[in-house]
Design a protein around this motif. Sequence first.
Motif, PDB file in Angstrom:
ATOM      1  N   SER A 152       0.831  -1.197   0.000  1.00  0.00           N
ATOM      2  CA  SER A 152       0.000   0.000   0.000  1.00  0.00           C
ATOM      3  C   SER A 152       0.868   1.251   0.000  1.00  0.00           C
ATOM      4  O   SER A 152       0.579   2.217  -0.716  1.00  0.00           O
ATOM      5  CB  SER A 152      -0.935   0.012   1.216  1.00  0.00           C
ATOM      6  N   LEU A 153       1.912   1.236   0.807  1.00  0.00           N
ATOM      7  CA  LEU A 153       2.832   2.375   0.829  1.00  0.00           C
ATOM      8  C   LEU A 153       3.498   2.555  -0.536  1.00  0.00           C
ATOM      9  O   LEU A 153       3.605   3.676  -1.044  1.00  0.00           O
ATOM     10  CB  LEU A 153       3.887   2.184   1.919  1.00  0.00           C
ATOM     11  N   ALA A 154       3.919   1.463  -1.140  1.00  0.00           N
ATOM     12  CA  ALA A 154       4.557   1.536  -2.461  1.00  0.00           C
ATOM     13  C   ALA A 154       3.590   2.100  -3.498  1.00  0.00           C
ATOM     14  O   ALA A 154       3.956   2.990  -4.274  1.00  0.00           O
ATOM     15  CB  ALA A 154       5.044   0.155  -2.887  1.00  0.00           C
ATOM     16  N   ASP A 155       2.344   1.622  -3.505  1.00  0.00           N
ATOM     17  CA  ASP A 155       1.366   2.101  -4.482  1.00  0.00           C
ATOM     18  C   ASP A 155       1.037   3.576  -4.242  1.00  0.00           C
ATOM     19  O   ASP A 155       0.895   4.352  -5.182  1.00  0.00           O
ATOM     20  CB  ASP A 155       0.091   1.250  -4.428  1.00  0.00           C
ATOM     21  N   PHE A 156       0.932   3.967  -2.978  1.00  0.00           N
ATOM     22  CA  PHE A 156       0.692   5.368  -2.635  1.00  0.00           C
ATOM     23  C   PHE A 156       1.830   6.250  -3.161  1.00  0.00           C
ATOM     24  O   PHE A 156       1.586   7.284  -3.791  1.00  0.00           O
ATOM     25  CB  PHE A 156       0.561   5.503  -1.117  1.00  0.00           C
ATOM     26  N   LEU A 157       3.060   5.826  -2.916  1.00  0.00           N
ATOM     27  CA  LEU A 157       4.210   6.611  -3.363  1.00  0.00           C
ATOM     28  C   LEU A 157       4.309   6.657  -4.888  1.00  0.00           C
ATOM     29  O   LEU A 157       4.680   7.692  -5.454  1.00  0.00           O
ATOM     30  CB  LEU A 157       5.499   6.049  -2.758  1.00  0.00           C
ATOM     31  N   PHE A 158       3.973   5.547  -5.561  1.00  0.00           N
ATOM     32  CA  PHE A 158       3.976   5.551  -7.024  1.00  0.00           C
ATOM     33  C   PHE A 158       2.939   6.520  -7.582  1.00  0.00           C
ATOM     34  O   PHE A 158       3.166   7.154  -8.610  1.00  0.00           O
ATOM     35  CB  PHE A 158       3.732   4.150  -7.582  1.00  0.00           C
ATOM     36  N   MET A 159       1.798   6.641  -6.913  1.00  0.00           N
ATOM     37  CA  MET A 159       0.778   7.617  -7.355  1.00  0.00           C
ATOM     38  C   MET A 159       1.339   9.026  -7.282  1.00  0.00           C
ATOM     39  O   MET A 159       1.166   9.829  -8.197  1.00  0.00           O
ATOM     40  CB  MET A 159      -0.492   7.521  -6.498  1.00  0.00           C
ATOM     41  N   GLY A 160       1.994   9.347  -6.175  1.00  0.00           N
ATOM     42  CA  GLY A 160       2.589  10.674  -6.023  1.00  0.00           C
ATOM     43  C   GLY A 160       3.699  10.924  -7.027  1.00  0.00           C
ATOM     44  O   GLY A 160       3.791  12.009  -7.621  1.00  0.00           O
ATOM     45  N   LEU A 161       4.533   9.924  -7.231  1.00  0.00           N
ATOM     46  CA  LEU A 161       5.625  10.042  -8.199  1.00  0.00           C
ATOM     47  C   LEU A 161       5.089  10.243  -9.609  1.00  0.00           C
ATOM     48  O   LEU A 161       5.578  11.104 -10.355  1.00  0.00           O
ATOM     49  CB  LEU A 161       6.506   8.790  -8.141  1.00  0.00           C
ATOM     50  N   ASP A 162       4.077   9.473  -9.970  1.00  0.00           N
ATOM     51  CA  ASP A 162       3.514   9.579 -11.313  1.00  0.00           C
ATOM     52  C   ASP A 162       2.854  10.935 -11.525  1.00  0.00           C
ATOM     53  O   ASP A 162       2.953  11.524 -12.594  1.00  0.00           O
ATOM     54  CB  ASP A 162       2.518   8.444 -11.566  1.00  0.00           C
ATOM     55  N   LYS A 163       2.181  11.442 -10.515  1.00  0.00           N
ATOM     56  CA  LYS A 163       1.552  12.766 -10.621  1.00  0.00           C
ATOM     57  C   LYS A 163       2.621  13.840 -10.835  1.00  0.00           C
ATOM     58  O   LYS A 163       2.467  14.729 -11.669  1.00  0.00           O
ATOM     59  CB  LYS A 163       0.735  13.057  -9.354  1.00  0.00           C
ATOM     60  N   ARG A 164       3.702  13.733 -10.084  1.00  0.00           N
ATOM     61  CA  ARG A 164       4.794  14.703 -10.216  1.00  0.00           C
ATOM     62  C   ARG A 164       5.405  14.650 -11.613  1.00  0.00           C
ATOM     63  O   ARG A 164       5.654  15.670 -12.243  1.00  0.00           O
ATOM     64  CB  ARG A 164       5.857  14.405  -9.163  1.00  0.00           C
ATOM     65  N   ARG A 165       5.621  13.436 -12.092  1.00  0.00           N
ATOM     66  CA  ARG A 165       6.207  13.286 -13.430  1.00  0.00           C
ATOM     67  C   ARG A 165       5.234  13.731 -14.518  1.00  0.00           C
ATOM     68  O   ARG A 165       5.661  14.231 -15.555  1.00  0.00           O
ATOM     69  CB  ARG A 165       6.639  11.847 -13.649  1.00  0.00           C
ATOM     70  N   ALA A 166       3.951  13.553 -14.299  1.00  0.00           N
ATOM     71  CA  ALA A 166       2.959  13.998 -15.280  1.00  0.00           C
ATOM     72  C   ALA A 166       2.999  15.517 -15.420  1.00  0.00           C
ATOM     73  O   ALA A 166       2.909  16.055 -16.530  1.00  0.00           O
ATOM     74  CB  ALA A 166       1.561  13.548 -14.862  1.00  0.00           C
ATOM     75  N   ARG A 167       3.109  16.202 -14.306  1.00  0.00           N
ATOM     76  CA  ARG A 167       3.177  17.677 -14.347  1.00  0.00           C
ATOM     77  C   ARG A 167       4.436  18.179 -15.048  1.00  0.00           C
ATOM     78  O   ARG A 167       4.422  19.229 -15.673  1.00  0.00           O
ATOM     79  CB  ARG A 167       3.130  18.237 -12.933  1.00  0.00           C
ATOM     80  N   ARG A 168       5.521  17.415 -14.926  1.00  0.00           N
ATOM     81  CA  ARG A 168       6.797  17.836 -15.519  1.00  0.00           C
ATOM     82  C   ARG A 168       6.990  17.319 -16.936  1.00  0.00           C
ATOM     83  O   ARG A 168       7.986  17.635 -17.570  1.00  0.00           O
ATOM     84  CB  ARG A 168       7.943  17.339 -14.651  1.00  0.00           C
ATOM     85  N   GLY A 169       6.074  16.495 -17.404  1.00  0.00           N
ATOM     86  CA  GLY A 169       6.205  15.932 -18.747  1.00  0.00           C
ATOM     87  C   GLY A 169       7.297  14.891 -18.858  1.00  0.00           C
ATOM     88  O   GLY A 169       7.867  14.695 -19.937  1.00  0.00           O
ATOM     89  N   GLU A 170       7.583  14.212 -17.770  1.00  0.00           N
ATOM     90  CA  GLU A 170       8.640  13.206 -17.747  1.00  0.00           C
ATOM     91  C   GLU A 170       8.065  11.812 -17.968  1.00  0.00           C
ATOM     92  O   GLU A 170       6.862  11.636 -18.096  1.00  0.00           O
ATOM     93  CB  GLU A 170       9.367  13.257 -16.394  1.00  0.00           C
ATOM     94  N   TRP A 171       8.972  10.807 -17.960  1.00  0.00           N
ATOM     95  CA  TRP A 171       8.584   9.407 -18.083  1.00  0.00           C
ATOM     96  C   TRP A 171       7.597   9.060 -16.975  1.00  0.00           C
ATOM     97  O   TRP A 171       7.782   9.446 -15.837  1.00  0.00           O
ATOM     98  CB  TRP A 171       9.825   8.531 -17.987  1.00  0.00           C
ATOM     99  N   ARG A 172       6.549   8.312 -17.314  1.00  0.00           N
ATOM    100  CA  ARG A 172       5.474   8.003 -16.377  1.00  0.00           C
ATOM    101  C   ARG A 172       5.551   6.557 -15.903  1.00  0.00           C
ATOM    102  O   ARG A 172       6.121   5.696 -16.559  1.00  0.00           O
ATOM    103  CB  ARG A 172       4.122   8.212 -17.063  1.00  0.00           C
ATOM    104  N   VAL A 173       4.954   6.328 -14.766  1.00  0.00           N
ATOM    105  CA  VAL A 173       4.821   4.970 -14.237  1.00  0.00           C
ATOM    106  C   VAL A 173       3.722   4.276 -15.040  1.00  0.00           C
ATOM    107  O   VAL A 173       2.619   4.812 -15.156  1.00  0.00           O
ATOM    108  CB  VAL A 173       4.453   4.991 -12.735  1.00  0.00           C
ATOM    109  N   PRO A 174       3.983   3.105 -15.602  1.00  0.00           N
ATOM    110  CA  PRO A 174       2.936   2.408 -16.361  1.00  0.00           C
ATOM    111  C   PRO A 174       1.729   2.076 -15.473  1.00  0.00           C
ATOM    112  O   PRO A 174       1.885   1.683 -14.312  1.00  0.00           O
ATOM    113  CB  PRO A 174       3.627   1.119 -16.825  1.00  0.00           C
TER     114      PRO A 174
END
Length: 90
Positions: free
Chosen positions: A13-35
Amino acid sequence: MIRYVVLWCLALSLADFLFMGLDKRRARRGEWRVPEKWFFLLALLGGAPGAILGMYAFRHKTRHWYFKFGLPAILLLQAGACVWLALRAR
């Protein structure tokens, strides 16, 4: 045994939560996304609560119907399986 299952679910759950935050951050920056399949894989393995919390905490993937309904469905199925196993173990 139950302690290990709870720790397993908390870790995923912690890993999935952190991946959501990471993916959101990368989406805003136009970077590589978490599949997206990684979110569902971790949820299926026990991280559904973290995925749902991350989805709403970061306001990420909330417009996708398969996240909005799929992750809670996975959580309900897992809860049902836990209840079934607990009742069967008696």
